[in-house]
Design a protein around this motif. Structure first.
Motif, mmCIF file in Angstrom:
data_model
loop_
_atom_site.group_PDB
_atom_site.id
_atom_site.type_symbol
_atom_site.label_atom_id
_atom_site.label_comp_id
_atom_site.label_asym_id
_atom_site.label_seq_id
_atom_site.Cartn_x
_atom_site.Cartn_y
_atom_site.Cartn_z
ATOM 1 N N LEU A 94 -4.043 -28.178 9.100
ATOM 2 C CA LEU A 94 -3.392 -28.956 10.161
ATOM 3 C C LEU A 94 -4.402 -29.820 10.900
ATOM 4 O O LEU A 94 -4.112 -30.967 11.251
ATOM 5 N N TYR A 140 7.231 -24.185 10.013
ATOM 6 C CA TYR A 140 8.110 -24.620 11.100
ATOM 7 C C TYR A 140 7.396 -25.623 12.002
ATOM 8 O O TYR A 140 7.967 -26.650 12.388
ATOM 9 N N LEU A 141 6.143 -25.335 12.321
ATOM 10 C CA LEU A 141 5.393 -26.194 13.235
ATOM 11 C C LEU A 141 5.217 -27.601 12.673
ATOM 12 O O LEU A 141 5.421 -28.589 13.383
ATOM 13 N N LEU A 142 4.864 -27.702 11.393
ATOM 14 C CA LEU A 142 4.540 -29.007 10.814
ATOM 15 C C LEU A 142 5.761 -29.746 10.289
ATOM 16 O O LEU A 142 5.829 -30.977 10.392
ATOM 17 N N HIS A 143 6.729 -29.033 9.738
ATOM 18 C CA HIS A 143 7.812 -29.702 9.015
ATOM 19 C C HIS A 143 9.184 -29.663 9.711
ATOM 20 O O HIS A 143 10.098 -30.363 9.287
ATOM 21 N N SER A 155 9.532 -28.667 13.570
ATOM 22 C CA SER A 155 9.421 -28.986 14.996
ATOM 23 C C SER A 155 8.931 -30.418 15.200
ATOM 24 O O SER A 155 8.282 -31.000 14.322
ATOM 25 N N GLY A 208 5.206 -31.534 14.526
ATOM 26 C CA GLY A 208 4.717 -31.919 13.209
ATOM 27 C C GLY A 208 4.514 -33.423 13.093
ATOM 28 O O GLY A 208 3.499 -33.887 12.554
ATOM 29 N N ASN A 209 5.461 -34.201 13.603
ATOM 30 C CA ASN A 209 5.316 -35.656 13.576
ATOM 31 C C ASN A 209 4.142 -36.108 14.448
ATOM 32 O O ASN A 209 3.459 -37.086 14.137
ATOM 33 N N ILE A 241 1.367 -34.399 14.889
ATOM 34 C CA ILE A 241 0.151 -34.095 14.131
ATOM 35 C C ILE A 241 -0.105 -35.163 13.074
ATOM 36 O O ILE A 241 -1.241 -35.647 12.912
ATOM 37 N N SER A 249 0.791 -31.120 3.619
ATOM 38 C CA SER A 249 1.936 -30.237 3.842
ATOM 39 C C SER A 249 1.500 -28.788 3.754
ATOM 40 O O SER A 249 0.462 -28.468 3.149
#
Length: 349
Positions: free
Chosen positions: A78, A204-207, A209, A212-213, A215, A290
């Protein structure tokens, strides 16, 4: 009355079209290269390693390695997607291990106190990394190298001062060992299940929530992301704290698995985690990647790292194979990324 039968000249089964379209979409995914690499190395070691590699012990050997590296590789990935780097994990892991061992082993305080103290060490180092990167503008590679050596020096100094040696032992209770350091079936570390939980949380955090955008935008163009209202400074600090927390968790689990902690433990995690992330298709320049790719890259690395011992190949060649795999993975990932970008451009036209 029209009696002519209307028969199409050509007909393709709908199922065939759907399968073809699905394969086409999959081949254009950035993770496609990572998936092909994973399949290739697994098949290779399954053929060369034989039944020993395909046995329960064989699966356990690389899954145990993948779980420990994988927990660290997720936040490192990340950070790299966000255009940052964290090398301090190599010092946080032994620092957290020794914190637990000294508090709960040397001084005999409750293990829960040692666990929270160890996690606290990781969070503090992560916060300091984020603060220094934001305040100084110095590249994160330099900042985290500095913090790595600083934490290593403090860990060594305090350990020798308190315990009189560079290693501290700890005999955990059965409850804590079952949660953090036990082996399921005598072979599979319970850390594998923790890795699965970390994967779900990071996915969940990256894709899923909105973070994610943020980051991805941070890695694409930090200035534009800041101008768009994204709290780039707080996000950067939070990602570094997440990296420190994950590294500390691995360090804590290690001390309960091996029942001892050493000052020099954890150095291999630095470049191994970066290799897992790069093999998984994350751009070194940031802005793309990803969680699925990171997991695939971690599994690929672990299979190569451990699979070599199930073959007749000289184990010293393992590093050569991993290096070649890294270069091949970068080239494959770039190829599939260009295919995906070309396909996206055509769809917009």
């Amino acid at each position: 009355m029209n009696t002519t039968n209307s028969v199409p000249v050509t007909s393709v089964p709908a199922g065939g079209q759907n399968i073809k379209a699905s394969i086409g979409q999959l081949s254009r995914r950035p993770e496609a290269g990572s998936l092909l690499g994973l399949i290739a190395v697994f098949v290779f070691f399954a053929l060369v390693g034989g039944q020993a590699f395909l046995s329960s012990a064989g699966y356990a050997s690389w899954l145990n390695v993948a779980a420990e590296i994988g927990i660290v590789a997720l936040p490192v990935g990340l950070l790299m997607i966000a255009g940052e780097m964290d090398l301090s994990i190599g010092a946080v892991i032994p620092a957290a291990s020794l914190t637990v061992a000294i508090i709960s082993g040397h001084y005999g305080l409750p293990e829960i106190v040692g666990v929270f103290a160890g996690l606290g060490v990781g969070l503090i180092v992560g916060f300091l990394n984020g603060y220094m990167v934001n305040r100084t503008g110095v590249p994160s590679l330099i900042v985290t190298i500095g913090s790595m050596f600083g934490v290593m020096g403090l860990t060594l100094g305090f350990t020798v001062l308190i315990a009189g040696s560079t290693g501290v032992s700890l005999v955990p209770s059965q409850t804590v060992k079952a949660i953090l350091g036990d082996f399921v079936g005598g072979m599979f570390q319970v850390t594998i299940f923790w890795w699965a939980l970390f994967v779900a949380a990071f996915f969940y955090l990256l894709h899923i929530s909105p973070v994610g955008n943020w980051i991805l935008a941070l890695g694409g163009d930090k200035v534009s992301a800041r101008n768009a209202g994204i709290p780039t400074a707080r996000l950067t600090t939070a990602l570094y704290m997440l990296s420190g927390f994950s590294a500390a968790f691995v360090g804590i689990s290690q001390v309960f698995v091996y029942q001892s902690a050493q000052v020099l433990a954890g150095q291999s995690f630095i470049f191994n985690s970066i290799m897992c992330v790069v093999i998984g298709g994350v751009l070194l320049t940031g802005g793309a990647g990803s969680v699925v790719g990171i997991v695939l890259g971690t599994l690929t690395f672990a299979i190569v790292n451990q699979g070599i011992y199930f073959t007749g190949i000289d184990p010293n060649l393992g590093s050569v194979i991993i290096g070649a795999l890294l270069l091949l993975a970068v080239m494959m990932n770039d190829r599939f990324r260009l295919m995906a970008m070309s396909y996206a451009a055509k769809k917009k036209e």
